[in-house]
Design an enzyme around this catalytic site. Structure first.
Site, PDB file in Angstrom:
ATOM      1  CG  ASN A  84     -27.910  24.000 -48.880  1.00 56.91           C
ATOM      2  OD1 ASN A  84     -26.752  24.182 -49.241  1.00 56.91           O
ATOM      3  ND2 ASN A  84     -28.698  23.078 -49.441  1.00 56.91           N
ATOM      4  CE1 TYR A  96     -24.555  30.254 -57.069  1.00 54.78           C
ATOM      5  CE2 TYR A  96     -22.234  30.827 -56.950  1.00 54.78           C
ATOM      6  CZ  TYR A  96     -23.294  30.057 -56.532  1.00 54.78           C
ATOM      7  OH  TYR A  96     -23.100  29.089 -55.567  1.00 54.78           O
ATOM      8  CE  LYS A 110     -25.003  31.103 -53.426  1.00 54.19           C
ATOM      9  NZ  LYS A 110     -25.849  30.412 -52.419  1.00 54.19           N
ATOM     10  CB  ILE A 154     -18.718  21.377 -52.600  1.00 56.57           C
ATOM     11  CG1 ILE A 154     -18.187  22.548 -51.745  1.00 56.57           C
ATOM     12  CG2 ILE A 154     -18.991  20.157 -51.738  1.00 56.57           C
ATOM     13  CD1 ILE A 154     -16.887  22.290 -51.026  1.00 56.57           C
ATOM     14  CB  THR A 158     -22.882  19.431 -55.269  1.00 54.26           C
ATOM     15  OG1 THR A 158     -22.527  20.629 -55.976  1.00 54.26           O
ATOM     16  CG2 THR A 158     -22.380  19.523 -53.832  1.00 54.26           C
TER      17      THR A 158
END
Length: 256
Positions: free
Chosen positions: A93, A159, A163, A192, A194
């Site tokens: 993760n 990024y 991914k 999300i 976070t």
């Protein structure tokens, strides 16, 4: 009457378990009865996760780990084995967003940092996890990708590259291990709640937050526990015929 927990006697390793999705997943595994190993660079936050697990009657250890370094990832897995003598599940993760902006303005340093953390780190993790799982006769691995592994996002080219790479890597390694009893899948969350999302999407700003919510047809951003539940499910026997899959958890973001 005590119910038998699904993952009783099993060991789950989570990288980046110090906060956010990683922390939620570590707790979710513990609730199912698994003993948890957290690999992270942040000791204080990781210890907080361990305390949360202990409060619900679980067991966990922390191994300080920089997943871009092969020796540290190998040590993480070795410490898991020396403590618990097996490895059954892994959630790879740990990741960073890097510096966001136009691709032509990006530095080589930022490229290296993001790719080494988000992609090389997943590769190194599986490199050392899989041989130990084979000794048990199998296991399950979930890699954290992103909707940025499925679509392009403006000002997030590095990024997105990292991914997309995680999804391709997941598929290839899943094929390699398909007959060996190790299932390997990825999850692709949208935004999300976070710390990383707060930074990347400027969620502390009301207007930015409203704009972010608006691109999720479900009408809100996600919670870490919603991703954690999917990860635990992918590792469970309920998902026994699923490998090489990229599970989108995005509130409809990519449906349009």
């Amino acid at each position: 009457m005590n119910m038998i927990k699904e993952f009783e006697g099993k060991i789950a390793l989570i990288t980046g378990g110090s906060s956010g999705i990683g922390r939620a997943t570590a707790i979710a595994f513990a609730k199912k009865g698994a003993k948890v190993v957290i690999g992270s660079r942040r000791e204080r936050e990781s210890q907080e996760t361990i305390e949360m697990i202990k409060e619900i009657g679980g067991e966990a250890i922390f191994v300080k780990t920089n997943i871009t370094q092969a020796t540290e990832v190998e040590n993480l897995v070795n410490q898991t084995i020396s403590t618990y003598n097996r490895l059954d599940y892994a959630f790879n993760n740990a990741g960073i967003e890097g510096i966001l902006g136009s691709s032509i303005e990006q530095s080589e340093e930022n490229w290296n940092q993001v790719i080494n953390t988000n992609l090389k780190g997943v590769w190194l993790s599986m490199k050392y996890q899989i041989p130990q799982m084979l000794k048990n006769g199998g296991g399950a691995i979930v890699n954290n990708a992103s909707i940025a592994g499925l679509i392009g996002l403006t000002n997030a080219s590095i990024y997105c590259a990292s991914k997309h790479g995680v999804i391709g890597l997941t598929k290839a390694v899943a094929l390699e291990q398909a007959t060996a009893g190790i299932r390997i899948n990825s999850v692709c969350p949208a935004v999300i709640k976070t710390d990383m999302a707060d930074r990347a999407w400027n969620l502390d700003d009301r207007e930015a937050r409203e704009q972010t919510v608006a691109v999720h047809p479900i009408g809100r951003i996600g919670q870490p526990e919603e991703v954690a539940n999917a990860v635990v499910w992918l590792c469970s026997d309920a998902a026994s015929f699923i490998t090489g899959h990229s599970l989108t958890i995005d509130g409809g973001y990519t449906v349009k």
